[in-house]
Design a protein around this motif. Structure first.
Motif, PDB file in Angstrom:
ATOM      1  N   ASP A 203       0.807  -1.222   0.000  1.00  0.00           N
ATOM      2  CA  ASP A 203       0.000   0.000   0.000  1.00  0.00           C
ATOM      3  C   ASP A 203       0.846   1.280   0.000  1.00  0.00           C
ATOM      4  O   ASP A 203       0.746   2.104   0.930  1.00  0.00           O
ATOM      5  CB  ASP A 203      -0.922  -0.013   1.237  1.00  0.00           C
ATOM      6  N   PRO A 204       1.687   1.475  -1.034  1.00  0.00           N
ATOM      7  CA  PRO A 204       2.502   2.697  -1.054  1.00  0.00           C
ATOM      8  C   PRO A 204       1.697   3.947  -1.431  1.00  0.00           C
ATOM      9  O   PRO A 204       2.173   5.067  -1.248  1.00  0.00           O
ATOM     10  CB  PRO A 204       3.554   2.408  -2.130  1.00  0.00           C
ATOM     11  N   TYR A 205       0.459   3.752  -1.964  1.00  0.00           N
ATOM     12  CA  TYR A 205      -0.306   4.887  -2.494  1.00  0.00           C
ATOM     13  C   TYR A 205      -1.489   5.288  -1.626  1.00  0.00           C
ATOM     14  O   TYR A 205      -2.206   6.221  -1.952  1.00  0.00           O
ATOM     15  CB  TYR A 205      -0.812   4.549  -3.905  1.00  0.00           C
ATOM     16  N   GLY A 206      -1.699   4.559  -0.512  1.00  0.00           N
ATOM     17  CA  GLY A 206      -2.919   4.735   0.277  1.00  0.00           C
ATOM     18  C   GLY A 206      -3.210   6.167   0.676  1.00  0.00           C
ATOM     19  O   GLY A 206      -4.367   6.591   0.735  1.00  0.00           O
ATOM     20  N   GLN A 207      -2.177   6.972   0.905  1.00  0.00           N
ATOM     21  CA  GLN A 207      -2.389   8.354   1.357  1.00  0.00           C
ATOM     22  C   GLN A 207      -2.663   9.300   0.184  1.00  0.00           C
ATOM     23  O   GLN A 207      -2.907  10.478   0.377  1.00  0.00           O
ATOM     24  CB  GLN A 207      -1.129   8.851   2.089  1.00  0.00           C
ATOM     25  N   LEU A 208      -2.545   8.776  -1.040  1.00  0.00           N
ATOM     26  CA  LEU A 208      -2.637   9.679  -2.204  1.00  0.00           C
ATOM     27  C   LEU A 208      -4.029   9.650  -2.833  1.00  0.00           C
ATOM     28  O   LEU A 208      -4.173   9.661  -4.051  1.00  0.00           O
ATOM     29  CB  LEU A 208      -1.571   9.302  -3.246  1.00  0.00           C
ATOM     30  N   ARG A 209      -5.068   9.649  -1.988  1.00  0.00           N
ATOM     31  CA  ARG A 209      -6.436   9.667  -2.523  1.00  0.00           C
ATOM     32  C   ARG A 209      -6.818  11.105  -2.875  1.00  0.00           C
ATOM     33  O   ARG A 209      -6.624  11.996  -2.048  1.00  0.00           O
ATOM     34  CB  ARG A 209      -7.408   9.115  -1.479  1.00  0.00           C
ATOM     35  N   PHE A 210      -7.342  11.332  -4.088  1.00  0.00           N
ATOM     36  CA  PHE A 210      -7.801  12.685  -4.396  1.00  0.00           C
ATOM     37  C   PHE A 210      -9.288  12.749  -4.703  1.00  0.00           C
ATOM     38  O   PHE A 210      -9.829  13.804  -4.970  1.00  0.00           O
ATOM     39  CB  PHE A 210      -7.001  13.344  -5.532  1.00  0.00           C
ATOM     40  N   THR A 211     -10.007  11.621  -4.633  1.00  0.00           N
ATOM     41  CA  THR A 211     -11.463  11.649  -4.767  1.00  0.00           C
ATOM     42  C   THR A 211     -12.051  10.371  -4.175  1.00  0.00           C
ATOM     43  O   THR A 211     -11.307   9.399  -3.956  1.00  0.00           O
ATOM     44  CB  THR A 211     -11.886  11.800  -6.247  1.00  0.00           C
ATOM     45  N   GLY A 212     -13.359  10.412  -3.817  1.00  0.00           N
ATOM     46  CA  GLY A 212     -13.996   9.213  -3.269  1.00  0.00           C
ATOM     47  C   GLY A 212     -13.688   9.029  -1.789  1.00  0.00           C
ATOM     48  O   GLY A 212     -12.930   9.793  -1.188  1.00  0.00           O
ATOM     49  N   GLU A 213     -14.280   7.974  -1.209  1.00  0.00           N
ATOM     50  CA  GLU A 213     -14.178   7.721   0.239  1.00  0.00           C
ATOM     51  C   GLU A 213     -13.141   6.624   0.536  1.00  0.00           C
ATOM     52  O   GLU A 213     -13.127   5.608  -0.147  1.00  0.00           O
ATOM     53  CB  GLU A 213     -15.541   7.243   0.777  1.00  0.00           C
ATOM     54  N   PRO A 214     -12.296   6.831   1.553  1.00  0.00           N
ATOM     55  CA  PRO A 214     -11.319   5.790   1.891  1.00  0.00           C
ATOM     56  C   PRO A 214     -11.985   4.533   2.435  1.00  0.00           C
ATOM     57  O   PRO A 214     -13.049   4.603   3.030  1.00  0.00           O
ATOM     58  CB  PRO A 214     -10.452   6.442   2.977  1.00  0.00           C
ATOM     59  N   ALA A 215     -11.367   3.383   2.169  1.00  0.00           N
ATOM     60  CA  ALA A 215     -11.849   2.093   2.709  1.00  0.00           C
ATOM     61  C   ALA A 215     -10.802   1.583   3.690  1.00  0.00           C
ATOM     62  O   ALA A 215      -9.617   1.925   3.561  1.00  0.00           O
ATOM     63  CB  ALA A 215     -12.031   1.093   1.563  1.00  0.00           C
ATOM     64  N   PRO A 216     -11.222   0.764   4.684  1.00  0.00           N
ATOM     65  CA  PRO A 216     -10.238   0.292   5.679  1.00  0.00           C
ATOM     66  C   PRO A 216      -9.168  -0.590   5.034  1.00  0.00           C
ATOM     67  O   PRO A 216      -9.453  -1.309   4.077  1.00  0.00           O
ATOM     68  CB  PRO A 216     -11.094  -0.515   6.657  1.00  0.00           C
ATOM     69  N   SER A 217      -7.960  -0.543   5.561  1.00  0.00           N
ATOM     70  CA  SER A 217      -6.904  -1.411   5.009  1.00  0.00           C
ATOM     71  C   SER A 217      -7.227  -2.871   5.317  1.00  0.00           C
ATOM     72  O   SER A 217      -7.931  -3.172   6.305  1.00  0.00           O
ATOM     73  CB  SER A 217      -5.551  -1.042   5.647  1.00  0.00           C
ATOM     74  N   LEU A 218      -6.699  -3.760   4.505  1.00  0.00           N
ATOM     75  CA  LEU A 218      -6.870  -5.207   4.758  1.00  0.00           C
ATOM     76  C   LEU A 218      -6.237  -5.533   6.112  1.00  0.00           C
ATOM     77  O   LEU A 218      -6.759  -6.344   6.884  1.00  0.00           O
ATOM     78  CB  LEU A 218      -6.204  -6.025   3.644  1.00  0.00           C
ATOM     79  N   TYR A 219      -5.127  -4.835   6.403  1.00  0.00           N
ATOM     80  CA  TYR A 219      -4.408  -5.083   7.657  1.00  0.00           C
ATOM     81  C   TYR A 219      -5.314  -4.772   8.856  1.00  0.00           C
ATOM     82  O   TYR A 219      -5.419  -5.571   9.793  1.00  0.00           O
ATOM     83  CB  TYR A 219      -3.126  -4.249   7.724  1.00  0.00           C
TER      84      TYR A 219
END
Ligand code: N5F
Length: 398
Positions: A203-219
């Motif tokens: 998950d190197p890109y998880g913080q780079l969201r620019f639209t939509g809603e975040p989802a919980p990590s698999l971890y």
């Protein structure tokens, strides 16, 4: 003097290795006149150079020679502790890595025996395939659609195929830019727990969201499921490369104790420890600079993604399908069957534009009619020129 047959001396592991298409193309696209949409390179003009300079001075003032001395394999304690606090787990479950690429290599080393089944997305990050390959896995490809991995297909596979591990990039996937939906994440964690399959969440890109809603990590779903970081079958890997800078090679893995013990031993054998100085610099930056830098790049990458999509819609022939990312660095093109994007690349470079042909992202081959575009290290003007040139080329190829 008698010749020594050096080729015959190579190990079977070495003989199974192949070059990274991205690394090879980067050599070509370093030419200044080529507009490169190839490497997932962060925007260099946004690097916080002054902040890194100040942090380096602070580190040397504070630690003196210790900043340039050997340090522990596990990693610089303040950095580990900060990462552990972010994840809500003990520092003992966090291991600093020299780039998440090293994390993938060492996870391959400690988890994959020859012939083990490794489940991967079709397509998946070719760097993971490159790290796993020397350990001689048997790949099984999982079909994906706009919602990421098809978890119904995953269940079918698991019913008949005992698998060692599943490798996934749930956020803004490399190479497709797709994101695994929240409900599929829950299903994936349940199914892999039920069938005893380890999950590597890259998950190197998880913080780079620019639209939509975040989802919980698999971890985090795995943590909820097992209630204990030392029983979590999901291993989390991430990096400071895309949020801060890639050249310091700082990343980390979150794993349960039995895996962590072996990861540390494997790292001792690999590089002893991640560069001390670099870790201390990153530890200086995580409090104030990192959050600001994340905001900066999310904004810039969102603009560049929207602009590239606009230009693709305007300049590409209608037969070309493309993904619409919610974050990260990539979008993925699918051309009509029969077009060979690897064969087209030299003509593209002649038109001073570069991309990564899609086939190397498929563990079992195929995908000759696909390609990956990165929008992050090109300015809007370069995107306009490059996409226009690519559009001309693709029209001619159809
Ligand atoms: C899913 C995924 N996992 C791990 C990595 C490696 O990143 P780091 O080693 O942490 O810098 C990457 C970085 N991949 C970039 C960078 C590779 C660039 C290069 O080979 O120079 C790419 O696909 O273009 C990634 O996308």
């Amino acid at each position: 003097a008698p010749a020594v047959d050096l080729g015959a001396a190579l190990s079977r592991r070495a003989q199974s290795m192949n070059a990274s298409a991205i690394r090879e193309i980067l050599k070509v696209t370093q030419r200044p006149e080529v507009i490169s949409f190839a490497g997932g390179l962060p925007a260099p003009e946004l690097f916080p150079i002054e902040e890194v300079r100040a942090a380096a001075n602070t580190v040397l003032d504070r630690y003196g020679p210790a900043a340039l001395q050997y340090s522990t394999t596990e990693g610089h304690p303040p950095l580990r502790e900060w990462l552990a606090a972010q994840a809500g787990i003990p520092a003992a479950n966090v291991q600093i890595m020299t780039g998440s690429q090293q994390g993938l290599d060492l996870l391959g080393k400690v988890l994959i025996d020859e012939g083990d089944t490794v489940l991967v997305e079709a397509p998946t990050y070719l760097g993971a395939l490159q790290s796993f390959q020397p350990y001689l896995p048997r790949y099984v490809q999982l079909p994906t659609d706009d919602g990421g991995i098809d978890v119904e297909a995953l269940e079918e596979v698991l019913k008949t195929t005992p698998a060692k591990l599943l490798y996934a990039v749930p956020n803004f996937q490399n190479p497709t830019g797709r994101t695994l939906s929240a409900e599929r994440r829950r299903r994936l964690v349940e199914l892999t727990a039920q069938y005893g399959v380890l999950v590597i969440e890259d998950d190197p890109y998880g913080q780079l969201r620019f639209t939509g809603e975040p989802a919980p990590s698999l971890y985090s779903l795995g943590l909820e499921f097992h209630g204990d970081p030392d029983r979590n079958h999901v291993i989390y890997s991430s990096s400071f490369s895309k949020t801060l800078v890639p050249g310091l090679r700082d990343a980390w893995v979150q794993a349960a104790a039995p895996i962590m013990t072996k990861l540390i031993q494997a790292k001792q054998g690999a590089d002893l420890h991640t560069p001390t100085f670099n870790q201390m610099i990153v530890a200086e930056l995580v409090q104030e600079v990192l959050p600001r830098q994340i905001e900066r790049v999310r904004q810039a990458y969102g603009e560049r993604a929207r602009f590239m999509l606009e230009r693709v819609q305007a300049d590409f022939p209608p037969e070309v399908a493309y993904t619409i990312p919610q974050g990260g660095m990539f979008l993925w093109l699918t051309l009509p069957q029969g077009v060979d994007t690897a064969a087209l690349l030299p003509a593209a470079v002649e038109r001073r534009v570069a991309y990564v042909p899609g086939s190397p992202f498929y563990a079992l081959g195929g995908g000759e009619n696909t390609l990956r575009l990165s929008y992050t290290s090109a300015t809007p003007a370069q995107i306009e020129t490059g996409i226009h040139a690519l559009g001309d080329l693709l029209r001619g190829a159809l």
